[in-house]
Design an enzyme around this catalytic site. Structure first.
Site, mmCIF file in Angstrom:
data_model
loop_
_atom_site.group_PDB
_atom_site.id
_atom_site.type_symbol
_atom_site.label_atom_id
_atom_site.label_comp_id
_atom_site.label_asym_id
_atom_site.label_seq_id
_atom_site.Cartn_x
_atom_site.Cartn_y
_atom_site.Cartn_z
ATOM 1 N N LYS A 189 0.846 -1.199 0.000
ATOM 2 C CA LYS A 189 0.000 0.000 0.000
ATOM 3 C C LYS A 189 0.880 1.247 0.000
ATOM 4 C CE LYS A 189 -3.925 1.887 2.694
ATOM 5 N NZ LYS A 189 -4.780 1.652 3.882
ATOM 6 N N SER A 205 -9.817 -0.648 7.079
ATOM 7 C CA SER A 205 -9.247 -0.502 5.730
ATOM 8 C C SER A 205 -8.542 -1.712 5.146
ATOM 9 C CB SER A 205 -8.276 0.674 5.711
ATOM 10 O OG SER A 205 -9.004 1.859 5.559
ATOM 11 N N SER A 221 -9.676 1.809 2.972
ATOM 12 C CA SER A 221 -8.813 2.555 2.083
ATOM 13 C C SER A 221 -7.792 1.701 1.314
ATOM 14 C CB SER A 221 -8.059 3.611 2.891
ATOM 15 O OG SER A 221 -7.220 3.006 3.849
HETATM 16 N N1 GLN Z 1 -12.969 4.149 6.437
HETATM 17 C C1 GLN Z 1 -12.400 4.539 7.682
HETATM 18 C C2 GLN Z 1 -11.982 5.985 7.607
HETATM 19 O O1 GLN Z 1 -12.323 6.583 6.660
HETATM 20 C C3 GLN Z 1 -11.232 3.665 8.007
HETATM 21 C C4 GLN Z 1 -10.080 3.950 7.154
HETATM 22 C C5 GLN Z 1 -8.910 3.105 7.523
HETATM 23 O O2 GLN Z 1 -9.032 2.062 8.154
HETATM 24 N N2 GLN Z 1 -7.738 3.604 7.171
HETATM 25 O O3 GLN Z 1 -11.344 6.510 8.456
#
Ligand code: GLN
Length: 484
Positions: free
Chosen positions: A78, A177, A153
């Site tokens: 990532k 994410s 994400s």
């Molecule tokens: N969707 C969640 C957020 O927007 C989690 C994102 C993540 O785990 N990085 O913060």
């Protein structure tokens, strides 16, 4: 079977037997990328030249030295994890040209075991989002339906694994994410206990929640990667100084007599009927393997999303203060220093990142600190205590990973609250700091994957992996491939 379809375990044995070489498998991955990346856009950066060079080196070293766990295995990482000499953008304009002068501990450990970095995968800017639509470089497609998002994400990592654009990938999980995109793309995603994997070199979003973990084609591969990336690191003060077990050792242990909790709060009204059916079938499957379901309650679940969005944005507002145009990243010249800061941040950050900086700064401001930040911390403690209590009676907890399958591109972009609610079933796990995995457990009538979440006690990744593996071995879901 095509070489790019191999999993880690299969690739390791084919390499060991000399049936294939690191160059063969790496070249096969890049051919696959050539064929499908135009549709998917899983990657922000491809590192073909350095990957082929590493593959040639691996051929040499494999002849002479002792076997490394990941020698010649092509993986994707990532793009919020620092890779020395390879651009790390966080899918943000502000870091578009940032080439880290250092290696994250996670990728250092992968390197020490001989992995080949294929490229850096797309994400929501700074990992803030649930769809990869917040990437400054465009969204990634869901390999099962290109009109839908892959989740986020870590959407790029999940799409790359599902479409065989890598053998496996690394993601990060702050509120879901890793698990949510794994569920949406029909692959396995594992968030370890907070502190199990070093965060050194993971670009900070919300430091008390962020955790690195694997996204893989199956449970065994997640265990194999955990064996490499887990463990104490002096460079991360929150990394746990605990012995690291062999995570593969429990695979194949049976789950007869094991109690698993089903939290009533996780079968929410408004949940997709096909997701509910698939997860209930999965629960039956676990029962047929001898595990014993126990209804449990995690009473503070309904406050998790609200608490998370106070805490995560507060931490983000502080962590992102470093992007000021001075030390690294984008600089937009201005009339004076303040003007330069403002223009840099105005141009460099996308809308969601700005929204969170504003919200977090507000929550931390002196007049509101007690009402928001302190209160959210108190709620976080209650949520952790819910899990502590539940784990007095059960070894793992089983839930859906998401209340609905992958949604359409653009569907939730105008409504941040709807977007935030897609993490309703994963966020508590981060607030409590416990480990959780998502494994494929079915498909909707439209052919969209559904994920089963299995949650464990702090540092009891083994029970999570054992249960996930037992379930996976009793089913065929993880074997299905999207048509691209
Ligand atoms: N969707 C969640 C957020 O927007 C989690 C994102 C993540 O785990 N990085 O913060």
């Amino acid at each position: 079977m095509e070489l790019f379809e191999l999993d880690i375990a299969g690739a390791v044995s084919a390499l060991d037997n000399g049936e294939i070489s690191p160059v063969d498998i790496t070249a096969a991955i890049f051919q696959r990328i050539d064929a499908v990346e135009g549709k998917l856009k899983s990657y922000v950066t491809l590192a073909e030249e350095s990957a082929m060079k590493s593959a040639r080196n691996a051929e040499e070293t494999m002849k002479s030295s002792s076997r490394l766990a990941l020698a010649g295995i092509p993986l994707a990482v990532k793009d919020n994890i620092c890779t020395k000499g390879v651009t790390t953008t966080c899918s943000s304009k502000i870091l578009e040209n940032f080439v880290p002068p250092y290696e994250s501990t996670c990728t250092r450990r992968l390197k020490d075991q001989g992995y080949i970095l294929i490229g850096k995968t797309n994400l929501d800017e700074f990992a803030m989002g649930s769809s990869t639509e917040n990437s400054a470089f465009g969204h990634t497609g869901n390999p099962w339906d290109l009109s839908r998002i892959p989740g986020g994400s870590s959407g790029g990592s999940a799409a790359a694994v599902a479409s065989d654009e890598c053998i496996a990938a690394i993601g990060s999980d702050t509120g879901g994410s890793i698990r949510q995109p794994a569920a949406f793309c029909g692959v396995v995603g594992f968030k370890p206990t907070y502190g199990r994997v070093s965060r050194f070199g993971l670009v900070a979003f919300a430091s008390s929640l962020d955790q690195i973990g694997p996204i893989t084609k199956n449970v065994r591969d997640s265990a194999i990667l955990m064996n490499v990336i887990a463990g104490h690191d002096n460079r991360d003060s929150t990394s746990a100084d605990l012995p690291v077990p062999d995570f593969t050792a429990v695979l194949g242990h049976d789950i007869k007599g094991m109690k698993f909790g089903i939290p009533k709060e996780y079968f929410v009204s408004g949940m997709d009927a096909e997701v509910e059916t698939a997860v209930k079938e999965a629960i039956k499957k676990l029962e047929s393997l001898g595990a014993i379901p126990v209804e449990i309650s995690l009473p503070h679940t309904e406050y998790a999303v609200a608490a998370y969005y106070i805490l995560a944005t507060s931490e983000a507002s502080s962590n992102l203060a470093r992007y000021d145009g001075v030390k690294y990243g984008l600089r937009v010249e201005g009339d004076d220093l303040i003007d330069m800061y403002m223009k840099t941040r105005e141009d460099g950050f996308g809308a969601e990142v700005k929204r969170r900086i504003i919200l977090g700064t507000y929550a931390l401001s002196s007049g509101y600190y007690d009402a928001y930040y302190r209160k959210a911390q108190q709620v976080r403690t209650l949520i952790k205590q819910d899990f502590d209590k539940a784990f007095e009676d059960v070894e793992v907890i089983v839930t859906p990973t998401t209340p609905a399958p992958a949604f359409k591109i653009g569907e939730k972009m105008e409504d941040p609250l709807q977007m935030y609610l897609t993490d309703i079933l994963t966020i508590s796990v981060n607030l409590a700091g416990v480990p959780g995995i998502s494994v494929p457990c079915g498909f909707t009538s439209e052919g969209l994957p559904v994920g089963l979440q299995i949650i464990g006690k702090h540092f009891d990744e083994k029970s999570v992996l054992k249960t996930a593996y037992a379930y996976e071995q009793g089913t065929e879901w993880h074997k299905r491939k999207p048509e691209l």
